[in-house]
Design an enzyme around this catalytic site. Structure first.
Site, PDB file in Angstrom:
ATOM      1  N   ASP A  83       4.001  -0.030  12.265  1.00 39.88           N
ATOM      2  CA  ASP A  83       2.775  -0.701  11.836  1.00 39.88           C
ATOM      3  C   ASP A  83       2.728  -2.177  12.213  1.00 39.88           C
ATOM      4  O   ASP A  83       1.657  -2.797  12.150  1.00 39.88           O
ATOM      5  CB  ASP A  83       2.583  -0.562  10.324  1.00 39.88           C
ATOM      6  CG  ASP A  83       2.045   0.802   9.929  1.00 39.88           C
ATOM      7  OD1 ASP A  83       1.556   1.529  10.821  1.00 39.88           O
ATOM      8  OD2 ASP A  83       2.117   1.149   8.739  1.00 39.88           O
ATOM      9  N   LYS A 107       0.834  -1.200   0.000  1.00 37.02           N
ATOM     10  CA  LYS A 107       0.000   0.000   0.000  1.00 37.02           C
ATOM     11  C   LYS A 107       0.870   1.251   0.000  1.00 37.02           C
ATOM     12  O   LYS A 107       0.568   2.236  -0.683  1.00 37.02           O
ATOM     13  CB  LYS A 107      -0.918  -0.028   1.226  1.00 37.02           C
ATOM     14  CG  LYS A 107      -1.800   1.191   1.411  1.00 37.02           C
ATOM     15  CD  LYS A 107      -2.910   0.908   2.412  1.00 37.02           C
ATOM     16  CE  LYS A 107      -2.394   0.681   3.811  1.00 37.02           C
ATOM     17  NZ  LYS A 107      -2.015   1.939   4.495  1.00 37.02           N
ATOM     18  N   SER A 108       1.956   1.217   0.750  1.00 36.61           N
ATOM     19  CA  SER A 108       2.837   2.381   0.838  1.00 36.61           C
ATOM     20  C   SER A 108       3.472   2.700  -0.510  1.00 36.61           C
ATOM     21  O   SER A 108       3.497   3.854  -0.943  1.00 36.61           O
ATOM     22  CB  SER A 108       3.930   2.133   1.883  1.00 36.61           C
ATOM     23  OG  SER A 108       3.372   1.953   3.160  1.00 36.61           O
ATOM     24  N   LYS A 131      -3.107   7.200  14.511  1.00 36.34           N
ATOM     25  CA  LYS A 131      -3.481   6.331  13.387  1.00 36.34           C
ATOM     26  C   LYS A 131      -5.010   6.225  13.312  1.00 36.34           C
ATOM     27  O   LYS A 131      -5.725   7.084  13.824  1.00 36.34           O
ATOM     28  CB  LYS A 131      -2.832   4.958  13.559  1.00 36.34           C
ATOM     29  CG  LYS A 131      -1.310   4.971  13.490  1.00 36.34           C
ATOM     30  CD  LYS A 131      -0.804   5.205  12.079  1.00 36.34           C
ATOM     31  CE  LYS A 131       0.698   5.053  11.987  1.00 36.34           C
ATOM     32  NZ  LYS A 131       1.190   5.169  10.590  1.00 36.34           N
ATOM     33  N   ARG A 176      -5.726  -3.049  11.284  1.00 35.37           N
ATOM     34  CA  ARG A 176      -4.633  -3.794  11.912  1.00 35.37           C
ATOM     35  C   ARG A 176      -5.043  -4.427  13.248  1.00 35.37           C
ATOM     36  O   ARG A 176      -4.472  -5.439  13.645  1.00 35.37           O
ATOM     37  CB  ARG A 176      -3.401  -2.897  12.069  1.00 35.37           C
ATOM     38  CG  ARG A 176      -2.898  -2.373  10.731  1.00 35.37           C
ATOM     39  CD  ARG A 176      -1.431  -2.039  10.726  1.00 35.37           C
ATOM     40  NE  ARG A 176      -1.063  -1.379   9.492  1.00 35.37           N
ATOM     41  CZ  ARG A 176      -0.895  -1.990   8.318  1.00 35.37           C
ATOM     42  NH1 ARG A 176      -1.063  -3.292   8.232  1.00 35.37           N
ATOM     43  NH2 ARG A 176      -0.561  -1.290   7.240  1.00 35.37           N
ATOM     44  N   SER A 179       5.040  12.267  11.497  1.00 33.61           N
ATOM     45  CA  SER A 179       4.713  11.163  10.595  1.00 33.61           C
ATOM     46  C   SER A 179       5.493  11.295   9.290  1.00 33.61           C
ATOM     47  O   SER A 179       5.557  12.372   8.693  1.00 33.61           O
ATOM     48  CB  SER A 179       3.208  11.166  10.294  1.00 33.61           C
ATOM     49  OG  SER A 179       2.919  10.296   9.214  1.00 33.61           O
ATOM     50  N   SER A 180       6.071  10.188   8.852  1.00 36.27           N
ATOM     51  CA  SER A 180       6.844  10.216   7.604  1.00 36.27           C
ATOM     52  C   SER A 180       5.964  10.552   6.409  1.00 36.27           C
ATOM     53  O   SER A 180       6.471  10.961   5.360  1.00 36.27           O
ATOM     54  CB  SER A 180       7.530   8.864   7.380  1.00 36.27           C
ATOM     55  OG  SER A 180       6.558   7.840   7.209  1.00 36.27           O
ATOM     56  N   GLN A 181       4.644  10.392   6.553  1.00 31.11           N
ATOM     57  CA  GLN A 181       3.754  10.710   5.434  1.00 31.11           C
ATOM     58  C   GLN A 181       3.755  12.205   5.128  1.00 31.11           C
ATOM     59  O   GLN A 181       3.592  12.605   3.976  1.00 31.11           O
ATOM     60  CB  GLN A 181       2.344  10.223   5.737  1.00 31.11           C
ATOM     61  CG  GLN A 181       2.220   8.703   5.734  1.00 31.11           C
ATOM     62  CD  GLN A 181       0.834   8.232   6.095  1.00 31.11           C
ATOM     63  OE1 GLN A 181      -0.114   9.008   6.137  1.00 31.11           O
ATOM     64  NE2 GLN A 181       0.702   6.941   6.359  1.00 31.11           N
ATOM     65  N   ARG A 208       2.395   5.978  -3.235  1.00 25.72           N
ATOM     66  CA  ARG A 208       3.448   6.895  -3.685  1.00 25.72           C
ATOM     67  C   ARG A 208       3.523   6.902  -5.210  1.00 25.72           C
ATOM     68  O   ARG A 208       3.612   7.957  -5.852  1.00 25.72           O
ATOM     69  CB  ARG A 208       4.800   6.482  -3.086  1.00 25.72           C
ATOM     70  CG  ARG A 208       4.967   6.872  -1.620  1.00 25.72           C
ATOM     71  CD  ARG A 208       6.081   6.067  -0.950  1.00 25.72           C
ATOM     72  NE  ARG A 208       6.379   6.569   0.391  1.00 25.72           N
ATOM     73  CZ  ARG A 208       5.641   6.337   1.469  1.00 25.72           C
ATOM     74  NH1 ARG A 208       4.540   5.589   1.357  1.00 25.72           N
ATOM     75  NH2 ARG A 208       5.972   6.820   2.651  1.00 25.72           N
TER      76      ARG A 208
END
Length: 424
Positions: free
Chosen positions: A307, A23-24, A334, A381, A158-160, A28
């Site tokens: 995660d 998904k990541s 999250k 999750r 967050s890295s996002q 992207r």
């Protein structure tokens, strides 16, 4: 939909499961494909989050002629629960000159902060404002040409947020110089973004706490990229192998030994739980149960792979181990407050747990209560992390359909290897 998992056991000593793309990586690449249409993507994720990205990007490309009193009405896009889509699309829409959109989401999404990203984009020259509560979606974005090229962010966010800026950087007039202040978390996700930029021909550098991405106005050559399968989804199968009582082998496809995904650390972590990983020539992995005599209590730093914290915590509980997991501060924002949710649900099962803002500690316990209803808090999750406990005791997963967010075929795949699952 509530599911009862009972009398579950793996009835096939060897099974093969196909897991779709990360998904990541997918999200992207979907954004990069929207910026550079000559990119072709294969093995995309079938997750809800990726479907939302695809749908919104396709709808955005359609011509709009709706007017109200001669004023163009902003396009409204709803990301539902998709946090990655909210962050990445905020940056994407900020550089769409002359376009005006409102980006919103579920009630939980409206509680998840976006202020740090919005402020960074506005510093670069964007025009983004809040429609309801300051610092939170929904947001109104008026696309502009961003001429500024330098911005700073706290390194522990967050890295996002960071990746959202990096993904649009090649389209900025002067590229981007991003300074991260403090100790950086989730480095693998940042490196994933930079590696994908490099793969399509964008020059980047990451030295100390400074990241630079060069501007690229040239037309991108045709490029086909095959996405690696999702390691986060693989984590539940590692937990199943660890909790199984027989020597079982499961083959998962398609995975790389030199993965861009931080969750690939599963290979090393689950050695501690008696799980061996073999990388096969056909880009699959085979995971199997090995001698459990060396299994010990766990102390793990997971700031690069938060995660998989829920999966690891449940595995430890199922094996009767104590654990101390740290580096988990991002879990509080999250789909739910994952630390609090883990504490509540594992306590129902008999665990003794304490948490802080960034840590999870569970003491060793022989208790494992059965027929407990596990609340999922609209978090995929939570549902998948607790499911492997059905190898030990009957368990009920509430709102089990939430798995569609990242792994829609999860319950079917469990049934295929022998889990007994019925609707309540």
């Amino acid at each position: 939909m509530n599911l009862l998992l009972q009398n579950s056991k793996i009835n096939k000593l060897q099974s093969a499961i196909k897991i779709t793309g990360s998904k990541s990586e997918t999200n992207r690449l979907l954004l990069l494909q929207a910026l550079y249409p000559n990119i072709t993507i294969e093995n995309t994720s079938n997750s809800d989050d990726s479907e939302v990205m695809i749908s919104i990007l396709q709808d955005f490309q359609l011509p709009t002629s709706v007017t109200l009193s001669a004023v163009e009405v902003p396009q409204l896009f709803d990301v539902h629960h998709a946090g990655t889509a909210m962050r990445f699309l905020t940056a994407f829409f900020a550089i769409q000159e002359g376009k005006e959109v409102i980006l919103t989401g579920s009630s939980r999404m409206k509680e998840r902060p976006i202020k740090i990203l919005v402020e960074a984009l506005n510093q670069l020259g964007a025009s983004i404002s809040y429609e309801e509560n300051n610092g939170f979606p929904p947001i109104k974005i008026i696309g502009k040409k961003l001429k500024k090229s330098k911005v700073s962010l706290p390194a522990n966010v967050s890295s996002q947020y960071i990746s959202a800026l990096l993904l649009i950087a090649p389209k900025l007039e002067n590229g981007l110089e991003l300074t991260l202040e403090g100790e950086i978390t989730s480095i693998p996700y940042i490196k994933m973004t930079l590696a994908l930029l490099n793969e399509i021909g964008i020059e980047t550098s990451f030295t100390n706490n400074r990241i630079t991405v060069t501007s690229s106005a040239v037309e991108m050559l045709s490029k086909k990229i095959t996405i690696e399968s999702d390691w986060s989804s693989a984590s539940y199968w590692y937990s199943i192998i660890a909790l199984s009582e027989i020597r079982t082998q499961i083959t998962l496809s398609s995975y790389k030994q030199n993965s861009l995904q931080g969750d690939a650390i599963l290979v090393e972590i689950y050695k501690n739980f008696g799980v061996e990983t073999i990388f096969n020539d056909n880009n699959s992995i085979t995971i199997s149960k090995i001698n459990n005599s060396q299994i010990t209590n766990q102390n793990l730093q997971l700031n690069n792979a938060p995660d998989i914290a829920q999966t690891i915590a449940v595995t430890c509980f199922g094996l009767g181990l104590s654990c101390n997991l740290i580096g988990l501060h991002t879990l509080k924002i999250k789909e739910t407050d994952r630390l609090e949710a883990l504490k509540i649900e594992l306590t129902k099962l008999g665990a003794n747990i304490s948490i802080t803002d960034d840590s999870f500690t569970m003491r060793q316990s022989d208790t494992l209560n059965s027929n407990i209803k596990i609340s999922t808090y609209l978090d995929h999750r939570m549902a998948m992390a607790f499911a492997p406990l059905a190898l030990k005791v009957p368990i009920i997963i509430e709102n089990a359909e939430v798995v569609s967010k990242s792994y829609p075929t999860f319950w079917d795949d469990l049934k295929a290897v022998g889990f007994q699952i019925s609707k309540l």
